[in-house]
Design a protein around this motif. Structure first.
Motif: not given
Ligand code: URA
Length: 239
Positions: A114-134
């Motif tokens: 993306t080119d959207d830094g805010d959304t990327a930050h929301r996605m990556l910050s552990p505070k937001n509990h966006v789980y990544k499945l591997y």
């Protein structure tokens, strides 16, 4: 309001220099009027901008789903190695694209570009509990003891803390395991498994939040996310 050269280059249509040429040759119109100066201003959200007969579909930000292949760096640019941005088709290319989070060179699967830094930050910050499945292939049988270690959370000797993971063994021979974490520390999945007593031989990211990799995307391919899919990343059912 923004300058036309900035609008056109932000959408990947041309460089700023090329925008000046397009305008001076009379190929750009705004709300029906030919605009010859690329420094003229327009509102890209409201005005109808036509370039060489084709109406601009303005997108403030772009969100691309890639099925990352092995052997490619998760970086915006690199002097020596191919990067995921090199794989983005011209039609989606624009200034400021970056991978939202890093997958190791040998890791495959879902990567958002993306080119959207805010959304990327929301996605990556552990505070937001966006789980990544591997999905991890292991060099040994996955045991209940290993599961207990991963589910409890891990503190390495150097003080690095990994929060508890969600774990599911998904193969009859017990060497393929799905693991969900909401952090993205360096080599985290590999290090967590190593601490539990297994080496990761293959690693693929299957999902970010409730957004799953489109299984119709071959490795190295990408496509745009729909608004619905973007929202799925932050869907609270996953938290
Ligand atoms: N954890 C890893 O070890 N590698 C990745 O690429 C992603 C998560």
């Amino acid at each position: 309001m923004e300058r036309l050269d900035k609008i056109l280059s932000s959408q990947g249509i041309c460089t700023r220099k090329e925008a000046h040429k397009l305008c001076s040759s009379g190929k750009v119109s705004v709300n029906g009027a030919i605009i010859k100066k690329a420094d003229a201003k327009a509102d890209p959200e409201k005005d109808i901008i036509v370039i060489d007969g084709i109406q601009l579909e303005y997108r403030k930000y772009i969100y691309i789903m890639m099925n990352k292949p092995a052997g490619v760096l998760s970086a915006s640019n690199d002097r020596n190695a191919e990067t995921v941005i090199d794989l983005v088709p011209e039609k989606y290319k624009r200034d400021g694209l970056f991978p939202a989070g890093r997958l190791d060179k040998d890791t495959t699967g879902l990567l958002i570009i993306t080119d959207d830094g805010d959304t990327a930050h929301r996605m990556l910050s552990p505070k937001n509990h966006v789980y990544k499945l591997y999905k991890a292939g292991l060099d040994t049988v996955f045991t209940d003891n290993m599961r207990a270690v991963l589910e409890k959370g891990i503190t390495l000797d150097d003080g690095t803390v990994y929060k508890p993971a969600r774990v599911k063994c998904v193969s009859d021979d017990r060497t393929t395991v799905e693991l969900e974490i909401c952090e993205g520390k360096f080599h985290q999945v590999k290090k967590m498994f190593a601490f539990s007593g297994a080496n990761v031989t293959t690693l693929k990211r299957l999902a970010v939040g409730n957004l799953f990799l489109d299984d119709k995307l071959s490795e190295g391919d990408c496509r745009l996310l729909t608004d619905f899919e973007l929202a799925m990343i932050f869907d609270s059912n996953n938290n």
